[in-house]
Design a protein around this motif. Structure first.
Motif, PDB file in Angstrom:
ATOM      1  N   THR B 143       0.810  -1.220   0.000  1.00 13.50           N
ATOM      2  CA  THR B 143       0.000   0.000   0.000  1.00 13.50           C
ATOM      3  C   THR B 143       0.842   1.268   0.000  1.00 13.50           C
ATOM      4  O   THR B 143       0.281   2.355   0.092  1.00 13.50           O
ATOM      5  CB  THR B 143      -0.896   0.024   1.257  1.00 13.50           C
ATOM      6  N   LEU B 351      -8.726   9.668   8.480  1.00 10.79           N
ATOM      7  CA  LEU B 351      -9.199   9.200   9.784  1.00 10.79           C
ATOM      8  C   LEU B 351      -8.460   7.912  10.170  1.00 10.79           C
ATOM      9  O   LEU B 351      -8.117   7.689  11.313  1.00 10.79           O
ATOM     10  CB  LEU B 351     -10.701   8.935   9.694  1.00 10.79           C
ATOM     11  N   TYR B 352      -8.248   7.035   9.195  1.00 10.51           N
ATOM     12  CA  TYR B 352      -7.404   5.849   9.359  1.00 10.51           C
ATOM     13  C   TYR B 352      -6.641   5.702   8.054  1.00 10.51           C
ATOM     14  O   TYR B 352      -7.126   6.101   6.995  1.00 10.51           O
ATOM     15  CB  TYR B 352      -8.233   4.598   9.673  1.00 10.51           C
ATOM     16  N   PHE B 353      -5.423   5.142   8.137  1.00  8.64           N
ATOM     17  CA  PHE B 353      -4.565   5.186   6.958  1.00  8.64           C
ATOM     18  C   PHE B 353      -5.121   4.346   5.812  1.00  8.64           C
ATOM     19  O   PHE B 353      -5.500   3.193   5.987  1.00  8.64           O
ATOM     20  CB  PHE B 353      -3.142   4.724   7.271  1.00  8.64           C
ATOM     21  N   GLN B 354      -5.158   4.953   4.638  1.00  7.89           N
ATOM     22  CA  GLN B 354      -5.547   4.264   3.417  1.00  7.89           C
ATOM     23  C   GLN B 354      -4.582   4.643   2.310  1.00  7.89           C
ATOM     24  O   GLN B 354      -4.054   5.767   2.299  1.00  7.89           O
ATOM     25  CB  GLN B 354      -6.968   4.677   2.997  1.00  7.89           C
ATOM     26  N   PRO B 355      -4.334   3.738   1.364  1.00  5.26           N
ATOM     27  CA  PRO B 355      -3.464   4.110   0.254  1.00  5.26           C
ATOM     28  C   PRO B 355      -4.092   5.201  -0.607  1.00  5.26           C
ATOM     29  O   PRO B 355      -5.296   5.438  -0.535  1.00  5.26           O
ATOM     30  CB  PRO B 355      -3.314   2.816  -0.541  1.00  5.26           C
ATOM     31  N   ILE B 549      -1.354   6.192  13.202  1.00 10.96           N
ATOM     32  CA  ILE B 549      -0.482   6.765  12.181  1.00 10.96           C
ATOM     33  C   ILE B 549      -0.990   8.131  11.708  1.00 10.96           C
ATOM     34  O   ILE B 549      -0.190   9.058  11.545  1.00 10.96           O
ATOM     35  CB  ILE B 549      -0.298   5.761  11.019  1.00 10.96           C
TER      36      ILE B 549
END
Lengths: 323, 583
Positions: B143, B351-355, B549
């Motif tokens: 990712t 809000l939360y890690f995404q690619p 993160i």
């Protein structure tokens, strides 16, 4: 009570969100009519235990409350870093639920803390990458080479140590499983929380299900494997706590009157409560397949499982990960 | 009444008999002995004591068990091997890039070459851990943002790679690129101040460009480059941040990280005895490498061809190739600063890690920044940070000024020892010095407070201040001090009224250097970390490893922005008030 009120703050060595802290502070004010300040220091139970033992031996103050597993609590007791209390005598009048919470599975641990909540180790999967049907349902399926590089496992050794509590597993078979999983080159974060699986870096993560992340919309869900490993956490005030009067009162409150507020945000519950999300989800999944919840019943195994955890942690350190 | 007056006179006369020079030299030596020698001695003792959680330093039972355990464990040899590969590999990557940059800037008609120095200084604003975090976001196998982009652009069906930051090679590349800017600062003078007459003589004798390069330029530059290379091997053996952030997940532990993890174990109890033993090994390697460095430096000086004269080197016309060269030079800073910073900005907005994807854009918000500003723990850590970066530079530079003054101005027995004590933290890895202080102070009230970090930084950064101020003081004639002495001023008054104002630019330079290093250091704050002494570095690490993160990225971005603003303001101020003396 007055001494506790005078202290006015409590430092928990547990990772709680700000939302949880604020909600608990409000609930406390509502219940007691006076405020407290809660500080959450995000430490894992294992790191907190090591630090508490070293600091206590050096005569230093530590935080007020932790949530060790039974094995870690045993270490704290052996290091004289915690004290036994008559919880029911002290707080049973105000919080009737304390009586049930004071059952911490083993007589040897009685009095040192109160049953807080249960970790059930699940397979968390990324819903963008897998459907529920595709997710492995057994530990054996996880060793299939098709999952190579696609699994995250807690580098600290959890949760394989808890398999020792099942009559179907022994140390040799657990080590064999771990070695076969190592061949799948798992990613080895130093924790069980599922950042890797949320990001999609891996498809599956072995660990506690983070239902608060699911509630925030993270693309994950969880399934219980064939042997669902069980880790009861004990709310434990430390002997050298900074706030020695408030910390046991807070512990008694958080496992009883404060618990619904805590559980509604952190989505953690007790398996013994049929209304808990864990119990309901377990009932749903058990309808289609066999799921054995491996509970702890033999105290002699507690020390062994903690030793095995350390050994597996060392093994992961030496093995390294696939990234 | 007469008796009181007489007593005062007697006291004054007793005080006046004390030579202030003795007080300065021996007082400073005492401070250094207590803060440097005693902790190291305690660490040696603890490494020789039976393994316990916190071994007492008293007692008579000594054992080599910790050493036996260490050397019987195959993991130790793997650690040493990893450390050697990592140190040499990172140095080699940094050196190749640094030499090429220095050559382009110093010896060619590279466009915008005046912008390279400011960029090299700006790269200082990215702490190692933050750079590593940025690269984790960029170079995770599946990712990582760069991997996603590269796979998208090439139409690759693979679901991982082509980059993988979580390997030894990945860690070496990230560290090497991060080093290039600072290595350039060391190397550039060798290229810019080289006497062109030797090259001109070769050209006149009919040698071509390659021949001149091979037979004249490279041999002339080699000793200087070798000195920088060895110096960076010393640094890389000590470095802690990149291996901690990347190497642990990559399964490539190195010596410095092993010392740290033994004090913060996730699967066992704290083992100070074993940590001290590994620290002793690290210290031994550090001292050997420092000896090699000093030897190489001495050898290099024999072949010195760089002088104080302002030579104007002949610049090679690169023709069309000057543009690709500029892309290469500035691209290195892009890889070091811009890419990781952009990656962290992206991570901080989620809000939360995404690619990176169009879908993920719907998650973008400033909530993490609001949360960071609203967090009481982060506000408290900011207060601790302010205390740290105010007091540590002040104490460190004041102590350095005393040491420099004593060593350059006072002729007394033991003055040389003062310098040796002050330079010891240079040879001893920060993680080792930190561990020594930790085991010494763990039973005192200083443990757990921000003061332990202040002491760590004061001593850890002392050698730079001493070197800077010694050089500045050597340039000042003795006439003013002699005049002061003739007028009856005491040595301390001369130091305060005459010397300090004269070395003020160097003093401020040193203060700012320690300030900047103190705010971006992760070694001492992580090693001494308790909930009460958290500083910004601790908070960033804590958020990243929790893991949160997005918030960790938000705090990292804020720190980098602050440091960049700091570097910019300092350069502007320095140019205005000191003509560029302070950088």
């Amino acid at each position: 009570m007055e001494a506790a009120r005078a202290e006015g703050e409590v430092e928990v060595w547990i990772n709680w969100s700000e939302e949880t802290v604020n909600a608990l502070q409000d609930k406390w004010q509502e219940d007691f009519g006076w405020p407290i300040k809660i500080t959450s220091v995000p430490k894992s139970a294992s790191a907190a235990t090591a630090e508490v033992i070293a600091a206590t031996e050096a005569g230093q103050e530590v935080g007020d409350l932790g949530q060790p597993s039974t094995g870690l609590l045993l270490q704290l007791i052996e290091a004289d870093a915690v004290e036994a209390r008559d919880w029911v005598g002290l707080y049973g009048g105000r919080f009737p639920g304390v009586e049930e919470a004071s059952n911490v599975y083993f007589d040897e641990l009685a009095g040192y803390g109160l049953h807080f909540w249960d970790v059930l180790y699940e397979f968390t999967y990324n819903t963008n990458l897998l459907s529920e049907a595709e997710v492995p349902k057994t530990w054996e399926e996880l060793t299939d080479p098709k999952w190579k590089g696609n699994i995250a496992i807690d580098a600290r050794g959890y949760p394989f140590n808890f398999m020792l509590h099942s009559p179907d597993w022994d140390e040799a078979s657990i080590r064999d499983l771990v070695e076969r999983l190592a061949a799948n080159e798992p990613v080895l974060p130093g924790r069980s929380r599922g950042d890797e699986v949320i990001a999609g870096e891996v498809a599956i993560q072995v660990g506690g299900c983070n239902r608060d992340d699911i509630a925030r919309g993270a693309p994950i869900d969880c399934i219980y494997p064939d042997y669902t490993l069980f880790n009861p956490l004990i709310a434990t005030p430390f002997k050298n706590a900074k706030h020695p009067n408030l910390s046991p009162l807070f512990a008694a409150w958080i496992v009883t009157d404060g618990f619904p507020t805590y559980a509604s945000i952190q989505f953690n519950g007790r398996l013994s409560n049929p209304d808990s999300i864990e119990a309901q989800e377990l009932a749903r999944q058990s309808a289609d397949r066999d799921i054995t919840v491996v509970e702890q019943s033999d105290f002699a195994v507690v020390a062994e499982d903690e030793a095995l955890r350390r050994s597996i942690g060392e093994f992961w350190t030496q093995t390294g990960g696939g990234g | 009444m007469a008796t009181v007056a007489q007593a005062r006179r007697t006291r004054r006369s007793w005080l006046s008999r004390i030579d202030q020079r003795h007080v300065i030299v021996y007082g400073t030596a005492l401070v250094l002995a207590v803060t440097v020698v005693v902790p190291l001695a305690v660490m040696v003792i603890i490494s020789l004591r039976p393994t316990e959680a916190i071994p007492p330093i008293t007692g008579t039972d000594f054992t080599l068990d910790n050493y036996r355990t260490t050397f019987a464990d195959p993991v130790t040899y793997r650690l040493l091997w990893n450390t050697a590969l990592y140190a040499l590999g990172s140095m080699a990557v940094g050196l190749v890039l640094g030499v090429l940059m220095s050559w382009f800037v110093g010896r060619t008609n590279l466009p915008f070459r005046n912008g390279v120095y400011p960029m090299a200084l700006a790269s200082f604003a990215m702490p190692g851990v933050v750079t590593a975090f940025g690269w984790i976001v960029l170079g995770r196998p599946r990712t990582g943002i760069l991997n996603t982009i590269i796979r998208g652009m090439t139409g690759s069906d693979a679901n991982t790679g082509p980059l993988n930051v979580f390997t030894l090679e990945g860690m070496i590349l990230v560290t090497g690129v991060a080093l290039a800017g600072s290595m350039f600062i060391f190397l550039a003078p060798y290229f810019q101040r080289m006497d062109p007459a030797l090259e001109e003589a070769a050209t006149t004798s009919g040698a071509g460009r390659l021949g001149t390069l091979r037979h004249v330029s490279i041999p002339l530059l080699f000793p200087g480059i070798l000195t920088v290379a060895v110096y960076y091997v010393v640094i890389m053996v000590q470095i802690f941040e990149f291996p901690l952030a990347i190497g642990v997940t990559a399964g490539v532990p190195v010596l410095s990280v092993r010392v740290f993890l033994l004090t913060q174990p996730e699967f066992g109890l704290i083992n100070y005895g074993l940590a001290a033993t590994f620290a002793m090994i690290a210290m031994f390697i550090g001292l050997v490498l420092l000896g090699v460095y000093l030897w190489v430096t001495r050898q290099a000086e024999r072949y010195q061809v760089i002088t104080g004269k302002g030579y104007r080197p002949n610049r090679m016309d690169l023709g069309f190739w000057k543009w690709p060269a500029a892309v290469f030079v500035f691209g290195i800073f892009g890889i070091k600063i811009i890419l990781p910073l952009l990656a962290l900005i992206w991570a901080s907005l989620l809000l939360y890690f995404q690619p990176l994807s169009m879908d993920a854009l719907s998650l973008v918000s400033l909530d993490n920044y609001r949360s960071v500003f609203g967090s009481e723990r982060i506000r408290n850590s900011l207060l601790n940070t302010v205390l740290l970066v105010t007091l540590a530079p002040t104490l460190s530079i004041l102590l350095a000024a005393l040491v420099a003054w004593a060593s350059t101005r006072i002729k007394l027995r033991g003055v040389r020892m003062l310098e040796v004590l002050a330079f010891m933290p240079l040879a001893i890895p920060g993680i080792v010095m930190g561990l020594a202080m930790l085991v010494t102070l763990i039973r005192t009230p200083i443990w757990g407070s921000v003061w332990i970090i202040i002491i760590g930084h004061t001593i850890g950064f002392l050698p730079f201040g001493v070197r800077l101020l010694s050089a500045a003081m050597l340039q000042i004639g003795r006439e003013l001090e002699e005049a002061g002495s003739t007028s009856g001023a005491t040595p301390l008054t001369i130091f305060r009224v005459v010397m300090l104002p004269l070395v003020l630019p160097a003093f401020l330079n040193g203060w700012l250097w320690v300030f900047a290093h103190s705010i971006r250091d992760f070694t001492y704050p992580l090693l001494f970390s308790t909930p009460d002494n958290a500083v910004l570095a601790t908070q960033i690490w804590e958020l990243w490893t929790t893991p949160d993160i997005p918030k960790g990225s938000a705090l990292s971005v804020l720190l980098v922005v602050f440091l960049m603003a700091f570097v910019f303001v300092i350069r502007k101020t320095a140019t205005r008030f000191f003509g560029g003396t302070v950088t």
